[in-house]
Design a protein around this motif. Structure first.
Motif, PDB file in Angstrom:
ATOM      1  N   THR A 314      34.224  48.824  52.527  1.00 10.57           N
ATOM      2  CA  THR A 314      34.037  47.436  52.107  1.00 10.57           C
ATOM      3  C   THR A 314      34.770  47.238  50.796  1.00 10.57           C
ATOM      4  N   MET A 315      35.090  45.997  50.478  1.00 10.71           N
ATOM      5  CA  MET A 315      35.723  45.670  49.201  1.00 10.71           C
ATOM      6  C   MET A 315      34.767  44.861  48.334  1.00 10.71           C
ATOM      7  N   LYS A 316      33.476  44.980  48.622  1.00  9.16           N
ATOM      8  CA  LYS A 316      32.467  44.282  47.848  1.00  9.16           C
ATOM      9  C   LYS A 316      31.393  45.271  47.394  1.00  9.16           C
ATOM     10  N   LYS A 317      30.764  44.950  46.276  1.00 10.63           N
ATOM     11  CA  LYS A 317      29.666  45.778  45.790  1.00 10.63           C
ATOM     12  C   LYS A 317      28.650  44.910  45.072  1.00 10.63           C
ATOM     13  N   PHE A 318      27.410  45.381  45.052  1.00 10.30           N
ATOM     14  CA  PHE A 318      26.373  44.720  44.272  1.00 10.30           C
ATOM     15  C   PHE A 318      26.367  45.351  42.895  1.00 10.30           C
ATOM     16  N   ASP A 319      26.565  44.552  41.856  1.00 10.46           N
ATOM     17  CA  ASP A 319      26.697  45.089  40.495  1.00 10.46           C
ATOM     18  C   ASP A 319      25.418  45.019  39.686  1.00 10.46           C
ATOM     19  N   GLY A 320      24.280  44.841  40.374  1.00  7.70           N
ATOM     20  CA  GLY A 320      23.009  44.714  39.680  1.00  7.70           C
ATOM     21  C   GLY A 320      22.596  43.276  39.482  1.00  7.70           C
ATOM     22  N   ILE A 321      23.543  42.356  39.640  1.00  5.86           N
ATOM     23  CA  ILE A 321      23.262  40.925  39.479  1.00  5.86           C
ATOM     24  C   ILE A 321      23.627  40.167  40.749  1.00  5.86           C
ATOM     25  N   GLU A 322      24.796  40.460  41.279  1.00  2.00           N
ATOM     26  CA  GLU A 322      25.277  39.731  42.446  1.00  2.00           C
ATOM     27  C   GLU A 322      26.193  40.603  43.282  1.00  2.00           C
ATOM     28  N   MET A 323      26.397  40.197  44.534  1.00  2.00           N
ATOM     29  CA  MET A 323      27.390  40.832  45.384  1.00  2.00           C
ATOM     30  C   MET A 323      28.738  40.204  45.061  1.00  2.00           C
ATOM     31  N   ARG A 324      29.726  41.023  44.741  1.00  2.00           N
ATOM     32  CA  ARG A 324      31.028  40.502  44.323  1.00  2.00           C
ATOM     33  C   ARG A 324      32.137  41.378  44.873  1.00  2.00           C
ATOM     34  N   GLU A 325      33.364  40.828  44.860  1.00  2.00           N
ATOM     35  CA  GLU A 325      34.522  41.626  45.244  1.00  2.00           C
ATOM     36  C   GLU A 325      34.843  42.653  44.153  1.00  2.00           C
ATOM     37  N   LEU A 326      35.396  43.761  44.561  1.00  2.00           N
ATOM     38  CA  LEU A 326      35.843  44.761  43.600  1.00  2.00           C
ATOM     39  C   LEU A 326      36.943  44.179  42.721  1.00  2.00           C
ATOM     40  N   THR A 327      36.949  44.597  41.469  1.00  2.00           N
ATOM     41  CA  THR A 327      37.994  44.155  40.547  1.00  2.00           C
ATOM     42  C   THR A 327      39.258  44.994  40.746  1.00  2.00           C
ATOM     43  N   ILE A 328      40.359  44.505  40.223  1.00  2.73           N
ATOM     44  CA  ILE A 328      41.614  45.250  40.312  1.00  2.73           C
ATOM     45  C   ILE A 328      41.494  46.643  39.690  1.00  2.73           C
ATOM     46  N   PRO A 329      40.934  46.794  38.473  1.00  3.37           N
ATOM     47  CA  PRO A 329      40.799  48.143  37.909  1.00  3.37           C
ATOM     48  C   PRO A 329      39.927  49.052  38.779  1.00  3.37           C
ATOM     49  N   LEU A 360      43.555  42.155  49.992  1.00  3.45           N
ATOM     50  CA  LEU A 360      43.034  42.397  48.648  1.00  3.45           C
ATOM     51  C   LEU A 360      43.434  43.777  48.163  1.00  3.45           C
ATOM     52  N   LEU A 361      43.349  44.772  49.037  1.00  2.00           N
ATOM     53  CA  LEU A 361      43.740  46.133  48.663  1.00  2.00           C
ATOM     54  C   LEU A 361      45.196  46.174  48.217  1.00  2.00           C
ATOM     55  N   HIS A 362      46.094  45.608  49.007  1.00  2.00           N
ATOM     56  CA  HIS A 362      47.521  45.657  48.688  1.00  2.00           C
ATOM     57  C   HIS A 362      47.839  44.898  47.404  1.00  2.00           C
ATOM     58  N   SER A 363      47.240  43.749  47.223  1.00  2.00           N
ATOM     59  CA  SER A 363      47.528  42.971  46.013  1.00  2.00           C
ATOM     60  C   SER A 363      47.023  43.693  44.769  1.00  2.00           C
ATOM     61  N   ALA A 364      45.873  44.348  44.874  1.00  2.00           N
ATOM     62  CA  ALA A 364      45.308  45.060  43.722  1.00  2.00           C
ATOM     63  C   ALA A 364      46.146  46.284  43.359  1.00  2.00           C
ATOM     64  N   ILE A 365      46.590  47.034  44.375  1.00  3.48           N
ATOM     65  CA  ILE A 365      47.384  48.240  44.113  1.00  3.48           C
ATOM     66  C   ILE A 365      48.672  47.890  43.381  1.00  3.48           C
ATOM     67  N   ASN A 366      49.259  46.750  43.708  1.00  9.21           N
ATOM     68  CA  ASN A 366      50.552  46.361  43.139  1.00  9.21           C
ATOM     69  C   ASN A 366      50.437  45.513  41.879  1.00  9.21           C
ATOM     70  N   ALA A 367      49.216  45.198  41.467  1.00 10.09           N
ATOM     71  CA  ALA A 367      49.027  44.323  40.305  1.00 10.09           C
ATOM     72  C   ALA A 367      48.668  45.141  39.066  1.00 10.09           C
ATOM     73  N   PRO A 368      49.081  44.705  37.890  1.00 12.36           N
ATOM     74  CA  PRO A 368      48.625  45.361  36.657  1.00 12.36           C
ATOM     75  C   PRO A 368      47.162  45.033  36.399  1.00 12.36           C
ATOM     76  N   SER A 369      46.475  45.940  35.738  1.00 18.20           N
ATOM     77  CA  SER A 369      45.076  45.667  35.393  1.00 18.20           C
ATOM     78  C   SER A 369      45.009  44.574  34.337  1.00 18.20           C
ATOM     79  N   PRO A 370      44.043  43.661  34.437  1.00 16.67           N
ATOM     80  CA  PRO A 370      43.907  42.613  33.416  1.00 16.67           C
ATOM     81  C   PRO A 370      43.696  43.219  32.029  1.00 16.67           C
TER      82      PRO A 370
END
Length: 567
Positions: A314-329, A360-370
């Motif tokens: 999956t590309m989502k996780k619960f971070d203790g507050i909400e279910m969200r998409e994984l960040t680029i980092p 999402l996977l491909h865009s994150a791999i090729n993107a710089p971290s914020p």
């Protein structure tokens, strides 16, 4: 908050069967001298309150001035930045090995263990210091520590802070900021993501340090695949399937093993560190039957893993507050674990189970971290003590809330999330403890949302307040051991391990009051053994697999509330 406190009172006796005390109370009294505070914090630098001669202790706009020893140094700061598996830490460690004295600061106990082992093997005596371990080597002038244990009072020729981008972590970032500003070293090496470079440069503009940046490229290729995994029969040796809940980890482990071709090691955050290490070792061992890894994002740092292919379930996780998409980092950190340089998999691959996740996977791999914009800060005990003198009627919870609300910060900093500390403080404010003791318990490794762990902390604090000493009772004995049989029992055994870990943590800071450190350590080891046996037995077994004999633990030694969890 009232209902939460009521629940804490109801559960306050939950681990009372583990501990008992038998001496009269003894109180630790704090006597701070104003001259000492002036030397430590240079309080003249705090902004004054208009129209008065008082100091504004909530002014945190110049945290670099808290560390005079580091400011006296003309430090050379070298940033080693690049993606995962780029060798950025290797050069820094070689410099540490060749230095007359030094300190390594890592984000995890696993990393501290690894570096201490490496230096000692290289005939460079190195102490290991974490919140729960002290291994001192005769003649050592080097230390390998978790970042929270960084010594900012000593001087070193060389220092390393690993994963420096974590200074932006909402909960732990302040420890990295403290190490960055406070370590007094001739050379300070910072290893991590390039996203931290602009912030570190800006923070160090006012310190007089000389900053140099070295960029690294990945040593082995990482290839994002254009197709998803497909059916689970496509799982192969060297694969790592990543998911983000215990339930899903065990479900995937069982599903893969029921296919009859693979056995799985598992790694996730709430496993004891030593268990995670052994699971990783089994996966890495070519002679082991365990050839597939099912893991959480806990593999992102701290473990050397021979992974051929990372597969995101999956590309989502619960971070203790909400279910969200994984960040680029997060995506880059996890995906980068595939294709470790020097392993039998020279090319790393990464894909997903679901084809819809591939974009999402491909865009994150090729993107710089914020770029990281702010670093964490948290008030030291001395600052809170000074603030408490202005508000003697406040308990620690109110002091923390007010201080955080009124803190003045520059644009480069934020106050760390202290929600868990506030929950601890709410419990401690009901006990006859001094501010220093309350602060210590608040800084302990406690998860108040885990009922068994919160029970343990509450009972430890109560016994300490009432008797001044906290003894630990053996709950595991060699003849009365039972491997957990359900996920619930396993989860609660992990929580018991955390309670034992908490006792060891407290024993290093309040040695006379928590005297049963050896008992806690041996009980913790037995607890780890039971957890590992559960991991070995859970799921499909090869017909000729050797199984450990079933041993049972009597739960009669456990308090009633905990027994209900473990049965």
């Amino acid at each position: 908050m009232a209902s939460w406190l009521l629940r804490r009172r109801v559960l306050s006796r939950a681990v009372s069967g583990i501990i008992h005390g038998n001496v009269e109370p003894s109180w630790l009294q704090l006597e701070l001298k104003i001259g000492c505070l002036n030397r430590v914090f240079n309080v003249r630098q705090y902004g004054s309150i208009s129209g008065t001669n008082k100091f504004d202790v909530t002014d945190l706009t110049c945290p670099h001035k808290w560390y005079p020893a580091a400011r006296r140094k003309n430090r050379k700061v070298i940033l080693h930045v690049g993606p995962t598996n780029s060798g950025k830490t290797h050069g820094a460690l070689k410099q540490l090995e060749s230095s007359a004295s030094g300190i390594y600061c890592g984000p995890l106990r696993l990393l501290a263990w690894e570096v201490a082992k490496r230096l000692n093997k290289a005939k460079v005596p190195c102490d290991l210091i974490t919140g729960q371990e002290r291994e001192e080597i005769e003649g050592a002038k080097h230390k390998s520590v978790t970042v929270e244990m960084a010594d900012v009072s000593s001087e070193y020729q060389c220092a390393i802070i690993d994963e420096i981008q974590m200074l932006g972590c909402l909960t732990r970032g302040y420890s990295f900021t403290r190490a960055l500003l406070g370590i007094a070293a001739d050379e300070l090496h910072l290893c991590g993501d390039a996203a931290a470079v602009p912030l570190v440069q800006e923070i160090l503009n006012v310190t007089g340090d000389v900053v140099e940046v070295q960029y690294y490229e990945r040593l082995s290729p990482l290839v994002p695949l254009k197709v998803p995994l497909g059916p689970f029969k496509n799982i192969r040796t060297g694969d790592c399937i990543v998911t983000f809940s215990r339930y899903e980890i065990y479900k995937l482990k069982r599903y893969i093993e029921n296919g009859g071709k693979h056995l799985c090691s598992v790694v996730y955050g709430s496993l004891p560190p030593e268990t995670r290490t052994r699971q990783a070792t089994m996966f890495n061992d070519a002679n082991s039957e365990s050839d597939v890894l099912v893991a959480s994002d806990a593999i992102g740092m701290g473990l050397n893993l021979n992974i051929s292919r990372i597969i995101f379930s999956t590309m989502k996780k619960f971070d203790g507050i909400e279910m969200r998409e994984l960040t680029i980092p997060e995506i880059k950190q996890i995906a980068g674990r595939a294709g470790r340089y020097g392993s039998k998999y020279p090319v790393g691959e990464v894909t997903c189970i679901d084809a819809d996740d591939l974009p999402l996977l491909h865009s994150a791999i090729n993107a710089p971290s914020p770029t990281i914009e702010r670093a964490g800060l948290f008030p030291t005990y001395d600052l809170l003590f000074m603030y408490s003198r202005l508000h003697p009627e406040y308990g620690l919870q109110q002091i923390l809330e007010d201080f955080v609300e009124n803190a003045k910060l520059s644009d480069n900093y934020f106050i760390a999330n202290c929600e868990n500390m506030l929950k601890v403080a709410a419990v401690l404010d009901q006990l006859p403890l001094g501010l220093q003791d309350k602060y210590l318990f608040c800084m302990s490794p406690t998860e108040m949302d885990d009922e068994i762990v919160s029970q343990g902390l509450t009972q430890f604090a109560q016994n300490y307040a009432e008797r001044g000493i906290v003894h630990l009772r053996e709950i595991f004995t060699p003849r009365t051991l039972e491997v957990p049989e359900t996920h619930t029992a396993m989860r609660d055994l992990e929580s018991v391990h955390k309670v034992l870990d908490l006792y060891v943590w407290l024993s290093y800071r309040l040695e006379d009051s928590f005297p049963d450190q050896e008992v806690a350590a041996s009980q913790r080891a037995m607890c780890s053994m039971l957890i590992e046996q559960f991991l070995e037995r859970f799921g499909w077994q090869k017909p000729n697999s050797r199984k450990l004999p079933l041993r049972r633990i009597s739960v009669s030694h456990l308090p009633k509330e905990v027994r209900l969890h473990l049965q």
